[in-house]
Design an enzyme around this catalytic site. Structure first.
Site, short mmCIF file in Angstrom:
data_model
loop_
_atom_site.label_atom_id
_atom_site.label_comp_id
_atom_site.label_asym_id
_atom_site.label_seq_id
_atom_site.Cartn_x
_atom_site.Cartn_y
_atom_site.Cartn_z
N GLU A 109 0.84 -1.21 0.00
CA GLU A 109 0.00 0.00 0.00
C GLU A 109 0.87 1.26 0.00
O GLU A 109 0.54 2.26 -0.62
CB GLU A 109 -0.93 -0.02 1.22
CG GLU A 109 -1.99 -1.11 1.10
CD GLU A 109 -2.81 -1.28 2.36
OE1 GLU A 109 -2.22 -1.71 3.38
OE2 GLU A 109 -4.00 -0.96 2.34
N GLU A 129 -3.72 -9.39 3.62
CA GLU A 129 -4.36 -9.12 4.91
C GLU A 129 -5.51 -10.08 5.21
O GLU A 129 -5.77 -10.43 6.36
CB GLU A 129 -4.90 -7.68 4.95
CG GLU A 129 -3.83 -6.60 5.08
CD GLU A 129 -3.26 -6.13 3.77
OE1 GLU A 129 -3.40 -6.83 2.75
OE2 GLU A 129 -2.65 -5.04 3.75
N1 3HC Z 1 4.70 -7.85 11.17
C1 3HC Z 1 5.41 -8.32 12.20
N2 3HC Z 1 6.24 -9.37 12.14
C2 3HC Z 1 6.36 -9.96 10.95
C3 3HC Z 1 5.65 -9.54 9.81
C4 3HC Z 1 4.80 -8.42 9.95
N3 3HC Z 1 4.11 -7.92 8.93
N4 3HC Z 1 5.97 -10.34 8.78
C5 3HC Z 1 6.85 -11.24 9.25
N5 3HC Z 1 7.09 -11.01 10.56
C6 3HC Z 1 8.03 -11.73 11.44
C7 3HC Z 1 7.63 -13.18 11.64
O1 3HC Z 1 6.73 -13.31 12.72
C8 3HC Z 1 8.98 -13.82 11.93
O2 3HC Z 1 9.30 -13.53 13.25
P1 3HC Z 1 10.20 -14.56 14.11
O3 3HC Z 1 11.48 -14.70 13.38
O4 3HC Z 1 10.30 -13.90 15.43
O5 3HC Z 1 9.41 -15.84 14.16
C9 3HC Z 1 9.93 -13.03 11.04
O6 3HC Z 1 9.27 -11.80 10.75
C10 3HC Z 1 10.27 -13.70 9.74
O7 3HC Z 1 9.06 -14.09 9.10
P2 3HC Z 1 8.96 -15.40 8.20
O8 3HC Z 1 9.55 -16.54 8.93
O9 3HC Z 1 7.55 -15.51 7.76
O10 3HC Z 1 9.92 -14.98 7.01
P3 3HC Z 1 9.88 -15.42 5.50
O11 3HC Z 1 11.09 -14.85 4.89
O12 3HC Z 1 9.60 -16.88 5.39
O13 3HC Z 1 8.58 -14.69 4.86
C11 3HC Z 1 7.08 -12.83 4.50
C12 3HC Z 1 8.54 -13.30 4.75
C13 3HC Z 1 6.60 -13.37 3.14
C14 3HC Z 1 7.05 -11.33 4.52
C15 3HC Z 1 6.17 -13.42 5.59
O14 3HC Z 1 6.75 -13.14 6.84
C16 3HC Z 1 4.79 -12.90 5.60
O15 3HC Z 1 3.94 -13.36 4.85
N6 3HC Z 1 4.51 -11.91 6.46
C17 3HC Z 1 3.21 -11.37 6.63
C18 3HC Z 1 2.84 -10.49 5.49
C19 3HC Z 1 1.50 -9.84 5.77
O16 3HC Z 1 0.53 -10.49 6.06
N7 3HC Z 1 1.46 -8.52 5.67
C20 3HC Z 1 0.30 -7.78 5.95
C21 3HC Z 1 0.37 -7.29 7.33
S1 3HC Z 1 -1.12 -6.53 7.86
C22 3HC Z 1 -1.08 -5.02 7.10
O17 3HC Z 1 -0.14 -4.70 6.43
C23 3HC Z 1 -2.24 -4.16 7.39
C24 3HC Z 1 -2.30 -3.00 6.50
O18 3HC Z 1 -3.17 -3.26 5.44
C25 3HC Z 1 -2.80 -1.78 7.24
#
Ligand code: 3HC
Ligand code: NAI
Length: 700
Positions: A109, A129
């Site tokens: 975004e 999300e």
């Molecule tokens: N916020 C906080 N922590 C996050 C995070 C996030 N958005 N994304 C990943 N992390 C943390 C994980 O919990 C993990 O923590 P840990 O090492 O303490 O267990 C660490 O980062 C590494 O994450 P992964 O093991 O998942 O790392 P990968 O490299 O395998 O994957 C990724 C990376 C594809 C970015 C994956 O982490 C992911 O899918 N993250 C979530 C993405 C997501 O859903 N984003 C939307 C968030 S909500 C939002 O943005 C609302 C907005 O619309 C207002």
């Protein structure tokens, strides 16, 4: 300014780098967003700066809003993502996003609010999300439809699909793709935009249009979502936001988005899905295994036994590009296993889900053999032969003499004692359980069963290989059934008691499916094959306690040769090879006669009782498993149930669900069941009682 944002003026470009490892989450409280805002403001007032480049340090642009901050107080002195994006919409110098690696949610975004986007080949974009039970809440539902059109934007947001850089370019989300160094090319490209005086392109000012009628488009989307996303409120809320994007001015659309977001973020569904997001990652951390524990390189795998499980396990490795030799001492079974593998791949190709080139490549990685000696080159050997202790012991003792000294010997046993199997080898520290679920090439869950002597390095390797083959590995301890099956036996037993007491199989299934499971216990049995449980019951009949309440209905059904879907009937009837379950009146008659024979007065059983008895059976056994240390943490059990047993994800798993409804309520329910005339098997888990006494919940 926070050290998590680096601001540097490079010539006439203000370069803003987000440096918040591991995924550059846009944290409010850590000042990440405020840092970006401050940098832009500084550059706005700096006459030497003509435009901005926004990028991420490390592997990616940004993984989105900091999920761990949801539901927690935010520092009111620090900017939120919405504040930042609103300001960016007023900036008069071009802002260019340089996208690399995962660029997700709020991260995308942020990029969509920039005026131009450039991406490296490794970029993966998504508005995921919905998988957390929320929606893109920083303008994504309003900007994406304006950039790529609502017909393309809606499914991306409703499914949370990941798309690669090339796809993003084709869709028009990204204007320029880079093969080489992203930073250098992005600087060059930004300067060109400025030099050529290209206009500032704000997504918020784009017209949103579509060829079909808005009402028709939204009507169809609502219908589709109502049927596909039962129990999940976020997809429908996304539709309402897209409708707002199509019918309202941008600023009003943002208000609708915000209202919908605020409702979702406090919902139990979103809390549950966020719990599972963190739980899945937490499950990777295994006690006694250091983060940097040494691992064995796994470059070649052998699978012993080419039956139902062996073939699925073999495919899982081939799918990940790892060569596998599949061995079966029975020539006929080996041929059948190899044919099954080929048939499965062909079916995927004919459904258009796999290219024939990739199929051929995968099949090329698989070699069949009838000689156990062929395990000699393997780094990891997975045994999947008949579930008989003596056979397993004999196989392991042979493997021990043939396999490389440092090879890992794994068993896929679902019930046998791994320590006993390990004891026949000279390397018990290299023996481990890898409990796959059927069909093994499809099911995501992998229970990694640590024996008493399994070494940390072997556990670390098993967890890593699990991830490499795209499973969700969870480490558990040794006991009959490990975590998942030990709990499911309590659940199935309770379902059988319910039909003995008055419910019919389809009534139990209906109640559980309304609760959110994809399938109730009896449909699940029909799908898995009732003969499997029958064989186990026959084997265990000698050790069964005579006083234990035993329901023989499943045996009576199996005695008729009715094993479920594969024989055309089981608890249900399946006509003409169809998978649609039809109520089986003959089974209902067997059930009713069974109760009469046992002298049980059947009664009407409400769906609430059905759900509570089955769920509390899971929770109570889960509590016992925790107190015995078989599962490391309650959230691991939730992951096992969400990924291996079809537990509704929007309820977060059995232990999280118990927290949601209150542990006191669970204990009270169990006491009530125990007080019933047929409830003597119910005993509240001491672990559950202790948590209540200490005013704690699962996970504390
Ligand atoms: N916020 C906080 N922590 C996050 C995070 C996030 N958005 N994304 C990943 N992390 C943390 C994980 O919990 C993990 O923590 P840990 O090492 O303490 O267990 C660490 O980062 C590494 O994450 P992964 O093991 O998942 O790392 P990968 O490299 O395998 O994957 C990724 C990376 C594809 C970015 C994956 O982490 C992911 O899918 N993250 C979530 C993405 C997501 O859903 N984003 C939307 C968030 S909500 C939002 O943005 C609302 C907005 O619309 C207002
Ligand atoms: P299966 O009966 O389909 O296949 C077993 C295969 O092993 C047969 O092809 C047989 O010829 C072969 N075999 C027997 N002895 C052998 C030996 N000494 N050397 C080489 N091959 C030999 O069994 P299935 O269902 O695949 O189960 C295998 C294992 O996986 C069992 O331990 C079972 O408990 C476990 N398991 C089964 C699940 C299921 O749903 N079927 C789920 C999870 C685990």
């Amino acid at each position: 300014m926070t050290e998590l944002i680096h601001y540097e003026v490079k010539g006439n470009i203000g370069a803003i780098k987000i440096d918040n490892p591991p995924v550059n989450a846009l944290s409010v409280n850590k000042g990440v967003i405020q840092g970006i805002l401050d940098s832009i403001k500084e550059g706005e007032h700096d006459p030497s700066v003509s435009g901005f480049l926004l990028l991420g340090a490390g592997k990616n642009f940004s993984g989105g809003a900091d999920i761990s901050e949801f539901g927690k107080p935010k520092d009111p002195d620090l900017a939120t993502l919405r504040d930042l994006l609103a300001y960016m919409d007023t900036v008069t110098k071009p802002i260019i996003a340089a996208i690399s690696g995962p660029t997700m949610g709020g991260g995308l975004e942020l990029a969509l609010t920039c005026h131009y986007r450039i991406a490296s080949a490794d970029a993966v974009l998504a508005l995921p999300e919905v998988k957390l039970g929320i929606l893109p809440g920083a303008g994504g539902t309003q900007r994406l439809p304006r950039i790529i059109g609502p017909q393309r934007a809606l499914p991306l947001m409703v499914n949370g699909d990941f798309i690669g850089a090339k796809n993003a370019f084709d869709l028009g989300i990204v204007e320029h793709l880079v093969e080489g160094d992203l930073y250098d090319e992005a600087l060059r490209w930004s300067r060109r935009i400025i030099k050529e005086g290209k206009p500032i392109k704000r997504a918020s000012q784009l017209e949103v249009s579509m060829s079909e009628s808005v009402d028709e488009f939204i009507g169809k989307a609502r219908e589709d979502i109502a049927s596909r996303w039962r129990g999940y409120p976020a997809p429908m809320a996304i539709v309402e936001c897209v409708k707002a994007a199509l019918t309202l001015p941008f600023s009003d659309g943002l208000k609708v988005e915000r209202e919908e977001f605020e409702k979702l973020v406090v919902s139990n569904e979103s809390k549950s899905l966020r719990h599972l997001f963190f739980s899945e990652r937490q499950a990777n951390k295994v006690s006694g295994v250091a983060k940097n524990e040494s691992q064995l390189a796994v470059n070649a795998v052998a699978v012993v036994g080419s039956g139902t499980m062996g073939t699925g396990i073999t495919m899982s490795f081939a799918n990940a590009g790892i060569p596998v030799v599949i061995i079966d001492t029975d020539d006929h079974n080996l041929t059948r296993g190899l044919e099954t593998i080929k048939r499965n791949y062909d079916a995927t190709v004919s459904k258009g889900k796999l290219s024939s080139e990739i199929r051929d490549k995968r099949i090329g990685l698989i070699r069949g053999s009838t000689k156990l000696e062929d395990v000699a080159e393997a780094d990891l050997i997975i045994e999947a032969v008949f579930e008989e202790m003596e056979i397993k012991k004999s196989v392991f003792s042979s493997l021990d003499s043939i396999a490389k000294r440092d090879a890992i010997l794994a068993t896929n046993t679902s019930t046998l004692d791994i320590n006993e199997i390990a004891a026949v080898t000279s390397r018990p520290e290299r023996v481990i359980g890898l409990h796959f679920f059927s069909p093994a090439n499809v099911m995501q869950l992998l229970e990694v069963v640590r024996g008493e002597k399994t070494s940390p390095s072997v556990i670390a390797t098993a967890m890593a290989i699990g991830k490499r083959i795209k499973k969700v590995p969870v480490c558990v301890g040794v006991c009959d059934g490990f975590v998942g099956n030990r709990m499911i036996h309590r659940y199935i037993r309770e379902a059988e008691y319910l039909i003995e007491e008055g419910a019919l199989p389809h009534e139990v299934d209906k109640a559980i499916e309304s609760f959110g499971f994809a399938m109730g216990p009896f449909r699940m049995g029909d799908l898995a094959g009732l003969d499997i449980g029958w064989a186990i019951r026959k084997r265990k009949s000698k050790t069964r306690h005579p006083d234990q309440r035993y329901v023989s209905i499943p045996d009576e059904i199996c005695e008729r040769g009715w094993f479920g879907q594969k024989t055309g009937q089981g608890y249900y009837k399946y006509e003409n090879g169809s998978r649609t379950p039809l109520v089986n009146e003959e089974v209902n008659a067997i059930v009713i006669a069974h109760s009469a024979n046992k002298g049980i007065q059947r009664r009407e059983i409400q769906s609430q009782e059905i759900v509570e008895r089955l769920m509390f059976a899971l929770v109570n056994e889960g509590a016992n498993i925790l107190s015995e240390g078989i599962a490391q943490r309650a959230s691991d059990i939730d992951v096992i149930y969400a990924f291996g047993y079809g537990f509704p994800r929007y309820r977060g798993g059995p232990m999280f669900y118990a927290n949601t409804i209150g542990l006191e309520k669970v204990a009270e329910g169990i006491r009530d069941f125990a007080a019933g005339s047929l409830g003597s098997h119910w005993v509240v888990s001491p672990h559950l009682l202790k948590l209540i006494e200490d005013h704690k919940i699962f996970g504390d």
